[in-house]
Structures are given as C-alpha cells and as structure tokens.
Design a protein around this motif. Sequence first.
Motif, mmCIF file in Angstrom:
data_model
loop_
_atom_site.group_PDB
_atom_site.id
_atom_site.type_symbol
_atom_site.label_atom_id
_atom_site.label_comp_id
_atom_site.label_asym_id
_atom_site.label_seq_id
_atom_site.Cartn_x
_atom_site.Cartn_y
_atom_site.Cartn_z
ATOM 1 N N LEU A 141 0.826 -1.199 0.000
ATOM 2 C CA LEU A 141 0.000 0.000 0.000
ATOM 3 C C LEU A 141 0.864 1.254 0.000
ATOM 4 C CD1 LEU A 141 -3.072 0.277 0.172
ATOM 5 C CD2 LEU A 141 -2.848 0.575 2.623
ATOM 6 N N ASN A 142 2.013 1.153 0.631
ATOM 7 C CA ASN A 142 2.900 2.296 0.762
ATOM 8 C C ASN A 142 3.952 2.377 -0.320
ATOM 9 O OD1 ASN A 142 2.649 4.232 2.818
ATOM 10 N ND2 ASN A 142 2.700 2.549 4.285
ATOM 11 N N ASP A 143 4.011 1.356 -1.125
ATOM 12 C CA ASP A 143 5.113 1.291 -2.070
ATOM 13 C C ASP A 143 4.558 0.933 -3.442
ATOM 14 O OD1 ASP A 143 7.365 0.868 -3.478
ATOM 15 O OD2 ASP A 143 8.233 -0.633 -2.145
ATOM 16 N N SER A 144 4.294 1.968 -4.207
ATOM 17 C CA SER A 144 3.636 1.708 -5.486
ATOM 18 C C SER A 144 4.560 1.006 -6.474
ATOM 19 C CB SER A 144 3.118 3.015 -6.083
ATOM 20 O OG SER A 144 4.176 3.924 -6.209
ATOM 21 N N ALA A 145 5.845 0.905 -6.145
ATOM 22 C CA ALA A 145 6.776 0.296 -7.095
ATOM 23 C C ALA A 145 6.805 -1.225 -7.012
ATOM 24 C CB ALA A 145 8.178 0.840 -6.860
ATOM 25 N N VAL A 146 6.237 -1.777 -5.957
ATOM 26 C CA VAL A 146 6.285 -3.235 -5.839
ATOM 27 C C VAL A 146 5.035 -3.835 -6.490
ATOM 28 C CG1 VAL A 146 5.176 -3.316 -3.567
ATOM 29 C CG2 VAL A 146 6.699 -5.146 -4.236
ATOM 30 N N THR A 147 5.191 -4.926 -7.226
ATOM 31 C CA THR A 147 4.023 -5.589 -7.810
ATOM 32 C C THR A 147 3.781 -6.904 -7.080
ATOM 33 O OG1 THR A 147 5.299 -6.809 -9.439
ATOM 34 C CG2 THR A 147 4.499 -4.645 -10.102
ATOM 35 N N VAL A 148 2.521 -7.245 -6.927
ATOM 36 C CA VAL A 148 2.155 -8.443 -6.167
ATOM 37 C C VAL A 148 1.219 -9.307 -7.003
ATOM 38 C CG1 VAL A 148 1.065 -9.277 -4.048
ATOM 39 C CG2 VAL A 148 2.234 -7.065 -4.053
ATOM 40 N N SER A 149 1.542 -10.583 -7.168
ATOM 41 C CA SER A 149 0.565 -11.482 -7.782
ATOM 42 C C SER A 149 0.579 -12.805 -7.023
ATOM 43 C CB SER A 149 0.883 -11.691 -9.260
ATOM 44 O OG SER A 149 2.184 -12.192 -9.406
ATOM 45 N N ASN A 150 -0.524 -13.513 -7.129
ATOM 46 C CA ASN A 150 -0.610 -14.795 -6.430
ATOM 47 C C ASN A 150 0.273 -15.824 -7.108
ATOM 48 O OD1 ASN A 150 -2.419 -14.020 -4.476
ATOM 49 N ND2 ASN A 150 -4.144 -14.311 -5.872
ATOM 50 N N ASP A 151 0.759 -16.747 -6.329
ATOM 51 C CA ASP A 151 1.611 -17.773 -6.892
ATOM 52 C C ASP A 151 1.334 -19.053 -6.134
ATOM 53 O OD1 ASP A 151 3.463 -18.685 -8.624
ATOM 54 O OD2 ASP A 151 5.209 -17.904 -7.559
ATOM 55 N N PHE A 152 1.491 -20.144 -6.817
ATOM 56 C CA PHE A 152 1.291 -21.395 -6.125
ATOM 57 C C PHE A 152 2.441 -22.330 -6.460
ATOM 58 C CE2 PHE A 152 -0.170 -25.760 -5.828
ATOM 59 C CZ PHE A 152 -0.614 -25.769 -4.507
ATOM 60 N N SER A 153 3.002 -22.937 -5.440
ATOM 61 C CA SER A 153 4.050 -23.911 -5.666
ATOM 62 C C SER A 153 3.577 -25.226 -5.045
ATOM 63 C CB SER A 153 5.333 -23.433 -4.999
ATOM 64 O OG SER A 153 6.129 -24.540 -4.654
ATOM 65 N N PRO A 154 3.639 -26.303 -5.817
ATOM 66 C CA PRO A 154 3.191 -27.588 -5.272
ATOM 67 C C PRO A 154 3.905 -27.936 -3.962
ATOM 68 C CG PRO A 154 3.693 -27.792 -7.596
ATOM 69 C CD PRO A 154 4.113 -26.413 -7.185
ATOM 70 N N ALA A 155 5.153 -27.496 -3.834
ATOM 71 C CA ALA A 155 5.889 -27.857 -2.625
ATOM 72 C C ALA A 155 5.671 -26.851 -1.502
ATOM 73 C CB ALA A 155 7.367 -27.944 -2.925
ATOM 74 N N LEU A 156 5.630 -25.585 -1.845
ATOM 75 C CA LEU A 156 5.596 -24.567 -0.803
ATOM 76 C C LEU A 156 4.190 -24.048 -0.541
ATOM 77 C CD1 LEU A 156 8.792 -22.594 -1.858
ATOM 78 C CD2 LEU A 156 8.606 -24.417 -0.171
ATOM 79 N N GLY A 157 3.252 -24.434 -1.390
ATOM 80 C CA GLY A 157 1.866 -24.039 -1.158
ATOM 81 C C GLY A 157 1.520 -22.710 -1.782
ATOM 82 N N GLN A 158 0.482 -22.072 -1.199
ATOM 83 C CA GLN A 158 0.010 -20.800 -1.714
ATOM 84 C C GLN A 158 0.959 -19.689 -1.282
ATOM 85 O OE1 GLN A 158 -3.021 -20.604 -3.563
ATOM 86 N NE2 GLN A 158 -2.001 -18.672 -4.041
ATOM 87 N N GLY A 159 1.326 -18.848 -2.227
ATOM 88 C CA GLY A 159 2.224 -17.751 -1.878
ATOM 89 C C GLY A 159 2.057 -16.593 -2.844
ATOM 90 N N TRP A 160 3.054 -15.744 -2.914
ATOM 91 C CA TRP A 160 2.985 -14.573 -3.782
ATOM 92 C C TRP A 160 4.266 -14.428 -4.564
ATOM 93 C CZ3 TRP A 160 1.182 -14.995 1.052
ATOM 94 C CH2 TRP A 160 -0.195 -14.763 1.234
ATOM 95 N N ARG A 161 4.122 -13.837 -5.721
ATOM 96 C CA ARG A 161 5.295 -13.493 -6.491
ATOM 97 C C ARG A 161 5.387 -11.969 -6.492
ATOM 98 N NH1 ARG A 161 8.364 -16.852 -8.679
ATOM 99 N NH2 ARG A 161 9.972 -16.068 -10.052
ATOM 100 N N LEU A 162 6.480 -11.464 -5.962
ATOM 101 C CA LEU A 162 6.615 -10.016 -5.852
ATOM 102 C C LEU A 162 7.661 -9.513 -6.832
ATOM 103 C CD1 LEU A 162 6.677 -9.620 -1.951
ATOM 104 C CD2 LEU A 162 4.730 -9.774 -3.484
ATOM 105 N N GLY A 163 7.368 -8.358 -7.421
ATOM 106 C CA GLY A 163 8.319 -7.751 -8.356
ATOM 107 C C GLY A 163 8.906 -6.489 -7.742
#
Length: 603
Positions: free
Chosen positions: A319-341
């Motif tokens: 919310l405070n950092d418009s430069a970071v991008t966030v999308s959902n990610d799923f890894s069969p081993a690590l489970g539900q997570g996020w991919r951040l740019g």
Amino acid sequence: IPVERIRNFSIIAHVDHGKSTLADRLLEFTGAVKKGSGKNQILDKLQVERERGITVKAQSVSLLYKCKDEMYLLNLIDTPGHVDFSNEVSRSLSACQGVILLVDANDGVQAQTVANFYLAFEKDLVIIPVLNKIDLKNANPQRVCNQLKNLFDIDQEEVLKISAKIGLGVDNVLQAIINKIPAPNVNRNSTFRALLYDSWFDQYRGALALVYVASGYIEVGNKITLFHSKNVYDVKSLSILRPEEYSVSRLAAGQVGVIGCNMRSSKEAVIGDTIHKLGENIEPLEGFQATRPMVFAGVYPIDQSQQQNLRTAIEKLALNDSAVTVSNDFSPALGQGWRLGFLGLLHLEVFTQRLEQEYGADSIITAPSVPYKILLKSTKQTLKSGRELYITNPIHFPEPFEVEEYYEPMVIGTIITPDEYLGPIMSLCIEKRGIQKSATNIDNNRLILQYDLPLSEIVMDFHDILKTITSGYATFDYEDNGYCKSNLVKLNILLNGKEVEELCNIVHVTKASTIGKKMCSRLKEIIPRQLIQINIQAIVNGKVVGRETLKAFRKDVTAKLYGGDVTRRMKLLAQQAEGKRKMKMVANISLPRDTFIEVLKKQ
Ligand code: GTP
C-alpha cells in the motif's frame, strides 16, 4: 516567500557518506529542530517515515533560513541513495535546481557517487561538491579533490570541506545553497501543474501526495485531476513539511508540499504523474515512466496457517510502495504464496526485511529471478496474441521449437576499487559473463571499471563475492541497460526420472552444465536418504548435464541410543513418523519441505 528566495536542492551521496547526518545539521542550523535535541537522523525517523514502508524513499523538508535580513525557503528534497531507485532519484531531482554532492573525505568517490553525479549532471543541475568527515584522522581531502577533478572536472577551489558530525562548515553549505543554486524558474500566474514525486499512506486521510509545483498555484477546495489516471479529487488539505506537517492554504509554483485529497491507496497516487486543475488543458510534466519491476521473488509462509497474516502484511507494505508488484503464486511444494516484483535488489531487501521486522511475518523468500523476454515464432496463434512474452517464472518457459529469439535484461555496472584487486574482479566479471567497457584510474591507486553485465548474474551473489574478494574495499552500483539477445535454456531437475517443477530454472546455455551439476550435488547433500535409491539428474533440452546417485538407506533415528530406554525409543520413532507426514511425494520419493526451502530460498 517570493520565488526568488526559494532554493530546491537534494543531497546525493554514496551510502554512509553522511547524508542523514548533514540533513540533521541543516535542520538544526535553520532552527527546524532544536540543537542537541538528541533526535538524530530526523528525516529517517519521522513518524510519517516510519509509517510509509520504505525509508529509502524520497522525503522532503522545508527550511526557513535568514540570510542578510532576508528570509529564504530552502526545500531539501531527499533522494534514495541507491541506483535501484534511479527512476525515483531522477524524479526527485526534477524538483531541484541544484544538489550537494557529498563525499566521504576518507573513503573518497564511490560507485553511487558516480551514478548519482551523472543523474544530476544530465539534468543540468548546479552541483555543490562537499567533502564530509574531515574530522577523521585518516581523512585525505586532497586525494578526494583529485578524484573529483579527474572524474567530474570539478575544481578544487569549489569544494567545501565539512564535518557534519561536529557541525563544522555547515554554515558554508547553507551559504552555497543560497548563492550558487538558482531560484526555480517558474510562473505563478499560469495554469497549475504539479509533479507527483512521492506518496505515502495515512490511515485517516488516504494516500498523501508529495508534489513539486511547477507552475500556477493550488488552494484548498480546488478540484484536481491526474493527467494519466484521470481520477478526480477535491483538495482537502495542503501542507509543507517542516519537518512535521504544517498546514498552508495555498501551494505556489517553486514550492514542494503535500496534497491531501482522499486518495484511497498509493496505487492511485501514481508517481511521476502530473496533477492539474479539473477542466484545464495542460501539457504533462516530464517524469512519467511506469516503473517496471526487474527482480522477482516468491514469498511463501513457513507454515500455511500463517497464510492470512502474511497476506495482510504484504498488502500493508505494498500500500505504501507503489513500485512493488504483487501477484498470487502457487508452488506444489511450498503451497500458496505470492510473487513479488521489485525495482532492484536493494528494493527486494528493504521490502523483505520490513516484512520480517515490522510484521513479524515468518516467510520463505525464494532466490531472486529476472524477467526474460521471448520472441515467439510467428504462427496463427501468436499473430493473435502477440509474439512478445515476458517470463518471470521458469514454469512458463516455452518449448524451444516455439521460440524465435531469447532476450535477457542487462545492466551497466560501475565498480570503484583499489587497483590491487583488479585481477580477481576481472575474473569475477568474466565468470558472470561481463564485458569490460572501460577501466580508468581516478587517482594513483584507485580504478573505476565499467562492465556490461546480465542482470541475472548479479542478482544472486555478485555483490557479496565482490566484497569478499576485495576485503570490502570495492563498491558497486548498476543501472538498467535494456534487453540484449541471449541464448537461454530451461534446466530441469529429475528425481528417478520425474521432473520436479519447482526446481527448474532458466539459465544461460554456457552455464547450464555448471549449474546443473551444482544443483545435483546440493540435492544429494540435503535430500535425506530413503529406502530406495534416488537418481538425481539435471537435464537441458533432453540431455543430461549433471547426475548424482543417493544410495538407499534406512534412517535409524535410534542408532545413537544404547538399546535401553524403550519409551525414549518409541518417542523418537513417533517423531520420525510425524516428520514423514510433512513430506511431499515425488516419484515415490518423499521430500521434506525443508529440502525445497533449502534449495529455493535466497541464500
Ligand atoms: P545512509 O542513510 O545509509 O544512506 O547513510 P548516510 O549517507 O545517511 O550516512 P549517515 O548520516 O547515516 O552517516 C553514516 C555514518 O557516518 C554515521 O555513523 C555517522 O555518525 C558518520 N558520520 C557522518 N558525518 C560524519 C562526520 O562528519 N565525521 C565523522 N567522523 N563521522 C560522520
């Protein structure tokens, strides 16, 4: 205060050369804060700063200073020191007419000094060279003056010598700001335009916009809009930072200040956008450049039950950092997570550190990767959907027969080093596929080197290795240099013939075999032995480039015990069973989650 008595400036420096300390002294000398109030590094530690997610983001403070009976308004516009944020530095500099180039009199010119100098130089800003820390025993102002002459053609007579720590020479800095930096060349009677160059989130007032007013003026109650986003707002509050927010009824050209207009999130306050009054036709100000993330990393909760907490933490920081991008990610081993740019490595580090420190979010952060560009062969389908593809996750890497051309992101790296380390640095850069552009002496025993380097090679451990092989003496900085044709392949890891998706990797063809072999031997080390034999293979385009075999073995957790204690033996066996449940089955091999974490996480 009339425009003629406004000065807008920034302090640019390499990390630790004393930027915050000098800012503190300027605040004290101008009476913005009391001397010896014990509040060091005020700019870094302001309440607003703490709330806004990233300390390295730009922050401003307006100082009132009396000189020859005239009151001046000095706007110190803070810039992030690292070139990760070169877009932001560049934007902040758009609001300035001059900069203080601060250099440590002991360390001398370093990589970020050079990068920052050129950003200011390109913008035609007045540059005031200042040597700091002259109180240090080892300070060598003469040597640093020579470096400034050699590198930037700065005359020795122009250089101020100060100690920000003890306050020596700070008044000369204030004089130079007033005498050398021109007042902003603006028209207060024309249409209102302001550059939005930073924003932060306030719980009660939404995203606040920090702006530089380039022409005209604005008052509370005006209706405003953003040139690119087109959203419309009512101006609820106007203020300047001294350093606390100080309400004003009007902001006029040449000033920097804060506009509060109930923006819901920082995403609405698009940095670099031009704010103008509703209904007025304007030319947008320069500075709008969509920030493109260059470094990606996956973030997963250590324990899936922490999922919601981690989500909240990431959302808050984003919310405070418009430069970071966030999308959902799923890894069969690590489970539900996020991919951040992220914009760069430092940005990634700052963000993840905050995640841990401020929100106590326990998370696994995967090794960083870069976005590759792929040009697909033209077919019916690519005609429709476009031939260019950006890949940030190796799982989405297309089959080689579909691909016309591969591209990878490049940077120009600047290294400053004592010359005795030239040999090892050259070897490192060659190993990292670097191409030397130049090597120049900046004084008797220091060199500045420039290299073309692939971003993927420096995101992992380049900086750490550089520090190690030069005993910490070399400094490094880099800037984006677009995409370059490359030869990329997908490296697959197979366990007993089955591909393990989360371990695949995109690598340069010349590195495939080394990396493949390394991954195999690493996996052999960390996969616990099992009841069956495990063949570990690294495969590129169907060819085996690395292999290891892990012999079968029954892990006897009770071996250490001398027979005797039955209950203890039972307890240990129960623990072993518990451990097994946490495993993931791959080709009949149970892999503990730790194995993935070990291989995937950032070192
Ligand atoms: P970042 O915030 O990391 O970019 O660093 P900075 O450039 O803001 O440097 P900072 O002001 O935090 O100073 C770095 C260190 O240098 C601190 O330990 C300061 O106390 C010290 N320092 C700053 N100015 C002087 C000086 O004039 N003399 C001496 N001896 N030390 C100084």
